[in-house]
Write a protein that holds these residues in place. Structure first.
Motif, PDB file in Angstrom:
ATOM      1  N   CYS A 149       6.500  28.124  60.009  1.00 52.67           N
ATOM      2  CA  CYS A 149       7.603  29.020  59.663  1.00 52.67           C
ATOM      3  C   CYS A 149       7.119  30.467  59.830  1.00 52.67           C
ATOM      4  O   CYS A 149       6.083  30.845  59.293  1.00 52.67           O
ATOM      5  CB  CYS A 149       8.091  28.799  58.235  1.00 52.67           C
ATOM      6  SG  CYS A 149       9.341  30.032  57.803  1.00 52.67           S
ATOM      7  N   LEU A 154      11.236  22.145  53.396  1.00 48.67           N
ATOM      8  CA  LEU A 154      11.556  23.508  53.843  1.00 48.67           C
ATOM      9  C   LEU A 154      12.640  24.055  52.927  1.00 48.67           C
ATOM     10  O   LEU A 154      13.444  23.298  52.386  1.00 48.67           O
ATOM     11  CB  LEU A 154      12.081  23.513  55.282  1.00 48.67           C
ATOM     12  CG  LEU A 154      11.151  22.979  56.366  1.00 48.67           C
ATOM     13  CD1 LEU A 154      11.842  23.079  57.725  1.00 48.67           C
ATOM     14  CD2 LEU A 154       9.832  23.742  56.398  1.00 48.67           C
ATOM     15  N   CYS A 155      12.701  25.359  52.785  1.00 51.79           N
ATOM     16  CA  CYS A 155      13.754  25.944  51.950  1.00 51.79           C
ATOM     17  C   CYS A 155      15.107  25.830  52.658  1.00 51.79           C
ATOM     18  O   CYS A 155      15.178  25.516  53.844  1.00 51.79           O
ATOM     19  CB  CYS A 155      13.419  27.408  51.652  1.00 51.79           C
ATOM     20  SG  CYS A 155      13.396  28.436  53.115  1.00 51.79           S
ATOM     21  N   VAL A 173      15.441  27.987  56.057  1.00 50.74           N
ATOM     22  CA  VAL A 173      14.781  27.576  57.301  1.00 50.74           C
ATOM     23  C   VAL A 173      15.200  26.153  57.687  1.00 50.74           C
ATOM     24  O   VAL A 173      15.100  25.765  58.860  1.00 50.74           O
ATOM     25  CB  VAL A 173      13.264  27.786  57.174  1.00 50.74           C
ATOM     26  CG1 VAL A 173      12.520  27.263  58.384  1.00 50.74           C
ATOM     27  CG2 VAL A 173      13.004  29.285  57.036  1.00 50.74           C
ATOM     28  N   LEU A 190       9.082  29.035  47.128  1.00 55.84           N
ATOM     29  CA  LEU A 190       9.524  27.713  46.677  1.00 55.84           C
ATOM     30  C   LEU A 190       8.373  26.742  46.405  1.00 55.84           C
ATOM     31  O   LEU A 190       8.406  25.959  45.450  1.00 55.84           O
ATOM     32  CB  LEU A 190      10.453  27.120  47.750  1.00 55.84           C
ATOM     33  CG  LEU A 190      11.044  25.752  47.448  1.00 55.84           C
ATOM     34  CD1 LEU A 190      11.972  25.821  46.247  1.00 55.84           C
ATOM     35  CD2 LEU A 190      11.803  25.235  48.670  1.00 55.84           C
ATOM     36  N   HIS A 191       7.347  26.800  47.256  1.00 58.08           N
ATOM     37  CA  HIS A 191       6.278  25.806  47.123  1.00 58.08           C
ATOM     38  C   HIS A 191       5.351  26.115  45.961  1.00 58.08           C
ATOM     39  O   HIS A 191       4.733  25.211  45.399  1.00 58.08           O
ATOM     40  CB  HIS A 191       5.549  25.649  48.455  1.00 58.08           C
ATOM     41  CG  HIS A 191       6.484  25.139  49.522  1.00 58.08           C
ATOM     42  ND1 HIS A 191       7.339  26.000  50.186  1.00 58.08           N
ATOM     43  CD2 HIS A 191       6.757  23.895  49.963  1.00 58.08           C
ATOM     44  CE1 HIS A 191       8.091  25.277  51.024  1.00 58.08           C
ATOM     45  NE2 HIS A 191       7.753  24.013  50.905  1.00 58.08           N
ATOM     46  N   LEU A 218      16.629  36.013  53.751  1.00 57.42           N
ATOM     47  CA  LEU A 218      15.214  36.357  53.656  1.00 57.42           C
ATOM     48  C   LEU A 218      15.077  37.785  54.171  1.00 57.42           C
ATOM     49  O   LEU A 218      15.096  38.002  55.371  1.00 57.42           O
ATOM     50  CB  LEU A 218      14.384  35.375  54.474  1.00 57.42           C
ATOM     51  CG  LEU A 218      12.931  35.269  54.035  1.00 57.42           C
ATOM     52  CD1 LEU A 218      12.333  33.954  54.471  1.00 57.42           C
ATOM     53  CD2 LEU A 218      12.095  36.429  54.489  1.00 57.42           C
ATOM     54  N   CYS A 278       7.374  35.248  53.910  1.00 53.56           N
ATOM     55  CA  CYS A 278       7.422  34.387  52.729  1.00 53.56           C
ATOM     56  C   CYS A 278       5.998  33.908  52.517  1.00 53.56           C
ATOM     57  O   CYS A 278       5.318  33.582  53.490  1.00 53.56           O
ATOM     58  CB  CYS A 278       8.358  33.218  53.012  1.00 53.56           C
ATOM     59  SG  CYS A 278       8.261  31.886  51.799  1.00 53.56           S
ATOM     60  N   HIS A 312       8.519  33.328  58.814  1.00 49.66           N
ATOM     61  CA  HIS A 312       9.187  34.359  58.012  1.00 49.66           C
ATOM     62  C   HIS A 312       8.291  34.999  56.959  1.00 49.66           C
ATOM     63  O   HIS A 312       7.232  34.478  56.620  1.00 49.66           O
ATOM     64  CB  HIS A 312      10.452  33.783  57.395  1.00 49.66           C
ATOM     65  CG  HIS A 312      11.480  33.518  58.443  1.00 49.66           C
ATOM     66  ND1 HIS A 312      12.069  34.536  59.155  1.00 49.66           N
ATOM     67  CD2 HIS A 312      11.965  32.360  58.955  1.00 49.66           C
ATOM     68  CE1 HIS A 312      12.891  34.015  60.046  1.00 49.66           C
ATOM     69  NE2 HIS A 312      12.846  32.704  59.948  1.00 49.66           N
ATOM     70  N   ASP A 366       4.852  31.191  51.656  1.00 55.98           N
ATOM     71  CA  ASP A 366       4.627  29.747  51.793  1.00 55.98           C
ATOM     72  C   ASP A 366       4.182  29.307  53.185  1.00 55.98           C
ATOM     73  O   ASP A 366       3.584  28.245  53.333  1.00 55.98           O
ATOM     74  CB  ASP A 366       5.893  28.985  51.400  1.00 55.98           C
ATOM     75  CG  ASP A 366       6.288  29.238  49.944  1.00 55.98           C
ATOM     76  OD1 ASP A 366       5.928  30.305  49.410  1.00 55.98           O
ATOM     77  OD2 ASP A 366       6.947  28.387  49.344  1.00 55.98           O
ATOM     78  N   THR A 367       4.498  30.087  54.228  1.00 56.05           N
ATOM     79  CA  THR A 367       4.124  29.759  55.610  1.00 56.05           C
ATOM     80  C   THR A 367       4.074  28.251  55.828  1.00 56.05           C
ATOM     81  O   THR A 367       3.006  27.652  56.010  1.00 56.05           O
ATOM     82  CB  THR A 367       2.793  30.445  56.007  1.00 56.05           C
ATOM     83  OG1 THR A 367       2.875  31.826  55.623  1.00 56.05           O
ATOM     84  CG2 THR A 367       2.538  30.356  57.501  1.00 56.05           C
ATOM     85  N   CYS A 368       5.240  27.642  55.840  1.00 54.60           N
ATOM     86  CA  CYS A 368       5.321  26.181  55.909  1.00 54.60           C
ATOM     87  C   CYS A 368       4.880  25.654  57.267  1.00 54.60           C
ATOM     88  O   CYS A 368       5.166  26.256  58.306  1.00 54.60           O
ATOM     89  CB  CYS A 368       6.752  25.735  55.647  1.00 54.60           C
ATOM     90  SG  CYS A 368       7.217  25.943  53.926  1.00 54.60           S
TER      91      CYS A 368
HETATM   92  S1  SF4 Z   1       9.753  28.348  51.991  1.00 49.30           S
HETATM   93 FE1  SF4 Z   1      11.226  28.693  53.662  1.00 49.30          FE
HETATM   94  S2  SF4 Z   1      10.896  30.805  54.343  1.00 49.30           S
HETATM   95 FE2  SF4 Z   1       9.162  30.190  53.099  1.00 49.30          FE
HETATM   96  S3  SF4 Z   1       7.649  29.512  54.578  1.00 49.30           S
HETATM   97 FE3  SF4 Z   1       8.752  27.685  53.860  1.00 49.30          FE
HETATM   98  S4  SF4 Z   1      10.391  27.395  55.297  1.00 49.30           S
HETATM   99 FE4  SF4 Z   1       9.631  29.486  55.584  1.00 49.30          FE
END
Ligand code: SF4
Length: 698
Positions: free
Chosen positions: A10, A45-46, A49, A180-181, A589, A14, A12, A16-18
């Protein structure tokens, strides 16, 4: 037709860098999901995304280079060829550079966090050109600076360890919306019996779900930390052994916080003395029992005048109680400095030629409104004649938006924008260039929330004539006649240079291997400061900071009040009595995703949350159209009357695209360009406004 699954990251802004898995069928991406094997992503994923395919295949994607045909800001363009776009840009840049290349300014931030499509080839180009440099302060520089004065680096508790904590203080953030994570870890800790505390002026989605919520006044976080220190010392809730071995300046700190008794602290923060006493006791006693206590500090605390000092003060707390002894204890603002990035190899500052006639110039991105309107002078240097915007949307995001738009409207300003969509900023471009999304290019990611390097492989071919940022700057370099070999580096070659594999933390870094594996964890200790070894000059947690003294700052934790609050600016508050903050909407975001219909539909329209007492005093009912205004501007919003805000505070969740609001404005009409105490950052949450029922029909 057979499917293939591509490993991605990901991109963005954020923490968390998923790690993501993209399924491709017949050249089209048909699904996107979180990698279930990546420990931080855990298959999730949020909401934003999860809609990345809707964004990628959006009918409004920019697919061809365009040139402006109408007035600036009107968004009228016509298609041109890449050859015409590149020739036009090179001609203008060459002519400006012949006078003074500092008249050219790159403007970029974290539209992608990728190290290849971010600042690699772009910075090579701007260094070689001799352009002005950009001070990238818009989000995190105040907190980062303050945090580093105390503990030396943006290093902290591993997010994966938070599930083992017994007390978690979530300070200045709303992780359900923007981390989120981490929130998943906090929930796991709660299931195991941990107490969660939210410190936030606003009862956010996260604060709703914590057992304790302390709704302090905006900009008073540093005072709250001083008051907690006072009580820990008063009540002997201290790890004396840790303090003696691994901290510097405890006696001076003790003297300093003596004045921050509970009454003064509670009064400054606008909270009850009992709340403060209970919080300090909870934190100190849990630590004295040997329980892991951890703080998730987030960037909300540092968007006011004293934001840097707030992060500094909070970063001192774990050392007082010895919380760093545990892997699940301590504090995390950012993990960014855990990564041995090869920034110099990527960006090549050595390409900048020394010119004895010209002092290099740096422009602060947070004051772009003023700086675009500034004439050339001996002090400022040349007027800004050209702006190249990539990975950023300043017309929506930068503070004091009316001035920013006024600057972008200048007829004599040449503006190039690299984008996916016609954003508020793109509408001002002279030349608009179509950039690829994360599914269409190669990248590699460090992060600021966990400890993994994550690879991004292209899943699909670029749509239309879109090109990666790296390729656009490569082409521009060729057009300008820059023939240094580094401009021929491919994206794979850039990614291979991104981390220093001679550093033990990333000694296994091998780009070809990482592309296959998708991600790798850094080799760093679980409890980074269990035995001191802070990254400060003294290698201790510095309650007293010599460096702050040298930088002209108070060397001890202190309270720096907001620029704008009824107490610090009573005259201003007579006209504009309400404090306003504009934290992130859950479905946006920053300004990304606002144009994704399914997400915008959830948020419906710009709202202003207002306390029932403040609403009643103004004759405002829930659902009324209201006008929020101050000396800088005004905007229209729909009122939500709710006690989620404290009395005296209004909340405008953000960041809306101006062009998608009925009055073509957003909350940054009201924010100011005044800066923080350190880090030269904006003070987005340090704003006074007045609100009245709108007479404009909805
Ligand atoms: S939580 Fe969402 S915006 Fe944040 S890294 Fe994961 S997918 Fe991307």
């Amino acid at each position: 037709m057979s499917n293939r699954v591509v490993r991605a990251a990901c991109p963005h802004d954020c923490p968390d860098t998923c790690a993501m898995l993209v399924t491709v069928e017949g050249g089209k991406a048909i699904s996107i999901r979180g990698d279930p094997d990546h420990p931080n992503t855990a298959g999730v994923l949020c909401t934003k995304v999860s809609r990345y395919l809707e964004r990628t295949y959006h009918p409004d994607r920019l697919l061809h280079p365009m040139k402006r045909t109408g007035p600036k800001g009107a968004g009228q363009f016509t298609r041109i060829s890449w050859a015409e776009a590149l020739t036009t840009i090179a001609e203008r840049l060459r002519s400006i550079a012949a006078q003074d290349p500092r008249g050219i300014l790159p403007y970029s931030y974290a539209g992608t966090m990728g190290m290849v499509q971010g600042e690699a080839m772009a910075m090579r180009f701007f260094h070689r050109l001799g352009a002005s440099q950009l001070d990238r302060t818009i989000c995190s520089s105040a907190g980062g600076t303050g945090y580093k004065y105390s503990i030396g680096a943006k290093v902290g508790t591993d997010t994966e360890q938070f599930s083992n904590a017994k007390l978690i203080i979530i300070w200045g953030g709303n992780p359900i919306a923007s981390n989120l994570h981490f929130w998943m870890q906090a929930q796991e800790a709660k299931r195991r019996g941990a107490t969660l505390v939210a410190i936030d002026p606003y009862r956010s989605l996260t604060a709703e779900k914590c057992q304790i919520h302390i709704a302090l006044l905006p900009g008073t976080d540093s005072a709250l930390a001083l008051g907690i220190m006072h009580l820990l010392i008063r009540d002997g809730l201290l790890d004396h052994d840790y303090i003696a071995k691994y901290t510097l300046g405890f006696e001076q700190l003790k003297e300093r916080v003596a004045e921050w008794g509970p009454e003064k602290t509670a009064d400054t923060c606008g909270i009850e003395v009992v709340q403060l006493e209970a919080l300090a006791k909870l934190y100190g006693e849990a630590a004295m029992r040997g329980d892991p206590v951890a703080i998730r500090l987030n960037y909300g605390v540092q968007r006011t005048h004293g934001g840097g000092m707030a992060a500094r003060n909070i970063a001192c707390l774990p050392a007082l109680v010895g919380a760093w002894r545990h892997a699940a204890g301590g504090v995390l603002l950012s993990s960014g400095d855990s990564f041995p990035k090869n920034t110099r190899s990527l960006e090549r500052p050595d390409l900048r030629r020394v010119d004895s006639q010209r002092v290099p110039r740096t422009i602060n991105m947070s004051t772009i409104g003023d700086d675009l309107l500034r004439p050339g002078s001996a002090e400022f240097g040349p007027r800004i004649d050209a702006l190249i915007v990539y990975n950023a949307n300043p017309v929506a995001v930068a503070p004091e938006s009316a001035k920013v738009a006024q600057g972008f409207e200048r007829d004599d300003l040449f503006t190039v924008v690299l984008e996916h969509f016609r954003t508020d900023t793109a509408d001002y471009a002279d030349i608009l260039l179509p950039a690829t999304t994360q599914l269409e290019h190669t990248d590699v990611h460090a992060t600021y929330g966990h400890l993994y390097i994550v690879a991004n492989n292209p899943a699909i071919e670029p749509l239309g004539e879109a090109r990666p940022n790296s390729e656009i700057f490569r082409l521009l370099a060729a057009q300008m006649g820059f023939d240094e070999p580094c401009f021929a580096d491919s994206d794979d070659e850039l990614a291979a240079q991104a981390f220093d594999a001679t550093d033990a933390r990333a000694s296994r870094y091998d780009w070809q291997g990482l592309k296959q594996a998708g991600w790798m964890k850094l080799n760093v200790p679980d409890a980074p400061y269990a035995q001191g070894g802070f990254h400060t000059p003294s290698r201790k947690c510095e309650f007293y900071s010599e460096r702050m003294q040298q930088d002209g700052l108070d060397p001890l934790p202190a309270y720096i009040p907001p620029h704008e609050s009824p107490r610090t600016a009573p005259e201003l508050a007579r006209d504009y009595p309400l404090a306003m903050i504009s934290p992130p909407q859950r479905n946006f975001l920053n300004s990304t995703f606002v144009n994704v219909q399914s997400l915008r539909a959830t948020e419906s329209e710009p709202h202003l949350e207002i306390h029932p007492d403040d609403a009643a005093a103004r004759g405002i009912a829930d659902g009324d159209r209201v006008r929020a205004f101050n000396r800088r501007g005004e905007l229209q919003l729909r009122a939500r009357v709710t006690d989620a805000t404290r009395k005296g505070l209004v909340v405008a969740l953000s960041i809306w695209w101006k062009k998608l609001a009925s009055d073509r404005k957003n909350a940054n009409e009201l924010t100011s360009q005044r800066l923080t105490d350190m880090g030269r950052a904006p003070t987005f949450y340090d704003v006074l406004v007045q609100v009245e029922k709108s007479v404009t029909p909805p």
